[in-house]
Design an enzyme around this catalytic site. Structure first.
Site, PDB file in Angstrom:
ATOM      1  CG  ASP A   1      -3.406   8.310  15.388  1.00 33.93           C
ATOM      2  OD1 ASP A   1      -2.309   9.555  14.673  1.00 33.93           O
ATOM      3  OD2 ASP A   1      -3.703   7.877  16.138  1.00 33.93           O
TER       4      ASP A   1
ATOM      5  CG  ASP B   1      -6.591   6.071   6.134  1.00 32.78           C
ATOM      6  OD1 ASP B   1      -5.768   4.999   6.796  1.00 32.78           O
ATOM      7  OD2 ASP B   1      -7.105   6.822   6.443  1.00 32.78           O
TER       8      ASP B   1
END
Length: 270
Positions: A134, A9
């Site tokens: 998500d 990330d």
């Protein structure tokens, strides 16, 4: 065994992890994400999951730093890179593929502009375009997990499958970064609903027994799992035999001599 995909990330050009998707609860693991990517490759990763967190929230002054890092990662490695975060137009997809990214993940765009997903698959194929869902409490979140959408995650997945999507990356936000175990029931429910798309699980893996749980989901078309914090914090016994604890001395430009093989878990049939 399900394919294990290390996660990188990016925020402000660095390799970080968030806790339950909170941008205010961040841990920096590596200042140079390219070295981090090479380390996962040295440890025989077969693909990498890269997310531009700055772009996912809608852009920031640090986004250009992440773009440069993404290009460098794609140039440095000989394995597929999948990229998510802020990809919301055909031009964004083309740009990412030009950088050398193997496939892109559409998240917010899948909720707000589902026709774009269909167009992208028609142009680039379902091998190069996948959808990331998500979810928190069954609701798909958008804008880097910061906003609710009012859209049911399973219904969204079904719509995406009808539009030609053949892989769903499903993240349970409440488990992400917690290492408290994956939401097995959520993957079962999703797998039961879908008929063609395969599932990559994400969120909650903290140790080996969690990978065993993921393996039991094979009948529900779960064939791969993204792992982040648990790998960075050395939670698997096998890492003791790898180079993690002495990583500063590792030759990051020398990879395994094992032949890379085509893996159906990386590419679903279109």
């Amino acid at each position: 065994m399900a394919l294990i995909i290390p996660a990188i990330d990016l925020r402000g050009g660095r390799c970080v992890r968030l806790h339950q998707g909170s941008y205010d609860d961040e841990t920096v693991y590596f200042d140079d994400p390219v070295d981090m990517a090479k380390l996962w490759r040295v440890q025989n990763a077969r693909t990498l999951h890269v997310v531009d967190l700055d772009a996912a929230r809608g852009g920031s002054e640090d986004r250009e730093d992440n773009r440069e890092v993404i290009r460098r990662i794609a140039d440095a490695l000989d394995i597929p890179i999948q990229l998510g975060g802020g990809i919301r137009s055909i031009e964004d997809i083309e740009q990412a593929l030009d950088w050398g990214v193997y496939r892109v993940i559409l998240g917010t765009a899948a909720v707000r502009n589902p026709d774009l997903v269909e167009e992208a698959i028609d142009r680039f194929s379902c091998r190069r375009v996948v959808v990331g869902i998500d979810a928190r409490d069954g609701e798909a979140r958008v804008q880097g997990w910061t906003e609710g959408s009012g859209v049911d995650a399973v219904e969204l997945a079904l719509d995406m499958e009808r539009r030609g999507v053949r892989r769903i990356i499903y993240t349970d936000i409440s488990r992400d970064g917690t290492m408290t175990g994956p939401n097995v029931q959520a993957y079962r429910n999703l797998g039961k609903a879908l008929s063609k798309a395969k599932i990559t699980a994400s969120g909650g893996v903290g140790e080996h027994k969690d990978l065993v749980k993921i393996q039991t989901l094979s009948p529900y078309n779960v064939d791969s799992v993204i792992v982040g914090r648990a790998l960075y914090e050395n939670r698997f016994p096998c890492q003791q035999f790898w180079c993690w604890n002495d990583k500063e001395k590792v030759d990051l430009d020398t990879y395994s001599t094992a032949r890379l093989r085509d893996q159906p878990s990386i590419d679903a049939d279109c």
